[in-house]
Design an enzyme around this catalytic site. Structure first.
Site, PDB file in Angstrom:
ATOM      1  N   GLY A 264       0.848  -1.184   0.000  1.00 55.06           N
ATOM      2  CA  GLY A 264       0.000   0.000   0.000  1.00 55.06           C
ATOM      3  C   GLY A 264       0.879   1.228   0.000  1.00 55.06           C
ATOM      4  N   HIS A 265       0.245   2.379   0.088  1.00 55.04           N
ATOM      5  CA  HIS A 265       1.014   3.628   0.039  1.00 55.04           C
ATOM      6  C   HIS A 265       1.295   4.199   1.425  1.00 55.04           C
ATOM      7  CE1 HIS A 265      -0.162   4.386  -4.467  1.00 55.04           C
ATOM      8  NE2 HIS A 265       0.330   3.185  -4.244  1.00 55.04           N
TER       9      HIS A 265
END
Ligand SMILES: *[C@@H]1O[C@H](CO)[C@@H](O)[C@H](O)[C@H]1NC(C)=O
Length: 402
Positions: A264-265
């Site tokens: 994910g970021h």
């Protein structure tokens, strides 16, 4: 001498006391069932919606077993949806089911607002989604009549500089005391959970498991909301694992406790923070394999004050950008100037080398951060521009896993 010391200590305690969800949310409980349904594997939107609409407040519609396929659902005020461990609730792959009326759901355009969410909780109090079952948005499946999946459509939007019309999985708006408990969510066509203008929101023991390549599939996004707890969750997805936003009013009193993030970021605040973000605690977090770790991002078109943010007991592994405080994450211009101050890092351990960025707007509006017991891996890059950093980091982190 003594009295000023006491004042300093009191202020520190006061700040620690308010930097969180003021409700002190406890582990939720699953409400009793008002009715129980078994999935047939066929489309059952009307059956589920009728059960939800007819359910007494304080109770939940129990999906006990089997697979349910459904178009958009609305959970009424006070009602729960309980997806039990043997049950899967899948979103329909027909864009027409989600269309907002302009026949644009499942297409690209300039607005990206053509689809209804899969599950909507709006103007509600005390509603929730519970249980050890799965809600599957089917983002990777080919959508009917389009020959591409929701995720392929999102990629296509990127290359064509347009916006994709893909449904969010769960949209919470203008509500109070909303709960997500134990539920597993996967493969959302767009954001998994967005809570907007909501006071009292708890996500507890929730799992999100979606491929890192699925564009714009944020995990949990509290926006312009207050008294928020996200605890004991495991989140892997294709965009921000959590993103705290404030585009439409302030977000305050947020507790992010005991979570694990995979792909994910990262643990984000922004990019919309023009309503102000304050009193956020992120305590006991592992980030393993995210692209960014602890990140606050904004720009001059959507900036505001972000303050009173404390990260404590964080372990970061295999992350390219472990800490990013970036007031200029895009070149967009405007008069909404980002100010990040009162950002504290306590007991942060970064086991793999990466780039650390502290980028303020100007020397008169620097990002202000405090480091206590921050250990990073040798060979890391530390970039501070227009930054006022109190405390030090040590390049002595060791160990191969969190
Ligand atoms: C947050 O929770 C506290 C404690 O329950 C409550 O007093 C306050 O009104 C809540 N804030 C909002 C905006 O609902």
């Amino acid at each position: 001498m003594h009295s000023s010391l006491v004042i300093v200590v009191c202020l520190a305690v006061l700040q620690a006391a308010v930097a969180k969800d003021l409700r002190n949310a406890a582990e939720p409980k699953i409400p009793a069932a008002c009715t129980s349904l078994s999935g047939t594997g066929k489309e059952e939107t009307e059956v589920i919606q009728k059960a939800l609409t007819g359910c007494a407040k304080g109770k939940a519609v129990h999906l006990s077993s089997g697979t349910f396929i459904s178009g958009p659902l609305t959970i009424p005020t006070g009602v729960g949806l309980w997806v039990d461990s043997a049950a899967t609730l899948k979103a329909s792959t027909n864009p027409k089911d989600f269309d907002q009326g302009k026949n644009t759901c499942g297409t690209l355009d300039g607005s990206g607002s053509g689809c209804k969410p899969f599950i909507t909780i709006k103007g509600a109090k005390g509603s929730g989604i519970y249980g050890k079952g799965t809600i599957d948005g089917q983002g990777g499946q080919t959508i009917q009549g389009k020959g591409v999946s929701w995720w392929e459509l999102a990629r296509d939007a990127q290359t064509k500089n347009k916006k994709q019309n893909c449904p969010r999985l769960i949209q919470i708006e203008n509500s109070q005391d909303i709960t997500l408990y134990q539920i597993t969510m996967k493969n959302s066509p767009n954001f998994h959970v967005s809570s907007k203008n909501t006071n009292g929101f708890t996500a507890w023991g929730v799992t999100i498991n979606t491929p890192g390549t699925a564009r714009n599939t944020d995990g949990i996004d509290p926006a312009s909301s207050q008294n928020v707890t996200i605890a004991h969750c495991s989140i892997a997805t294709g965009d921000d694992n959590v993103a705290i936003k404030a585009g439409d009013g302030p977000t305050r009193h947020v507790s992010i406790l005991n979570n694990k993030f995979g792909v994910g970021h990262g643990m984000s605040i922004g990019s919309e923070v023009n309503g102000g973000v304050s009193d956020v605690t992120v305590t006991t977090l592992t980030l393993d394999g995210t692209t960014n770790g602890l990140r606050i991002k904004s720009d001059k078109s959507r900036g505001g004050l972000v303050t009173g943010v404390t990260y404590t007991d964080v372990c970061i592994h295999n992350v390219k950008n472990p800490i990013v405080l970036d007031t200029q994450y895009s070149s967009s211009g405007g008069s909404k100037i980002p100010t990040f101050k009162g950002i504290t890092f306590n007991n942060v351990k970064v086991l793999t080398a990466g780039t650390f960025t502290f980028d303020g707007i100007s020397d008169s509006n620097p990002v202000e951060a405090t480091l206590n017991n921050v250990h990073i891996k040798s060979g890391s890059k530390w970039v501070a521009t227009h930054a006022k950093i109190t405390g030090k980091y040590a390049e002595d982190a060791s160990g191969s896993s969190c």
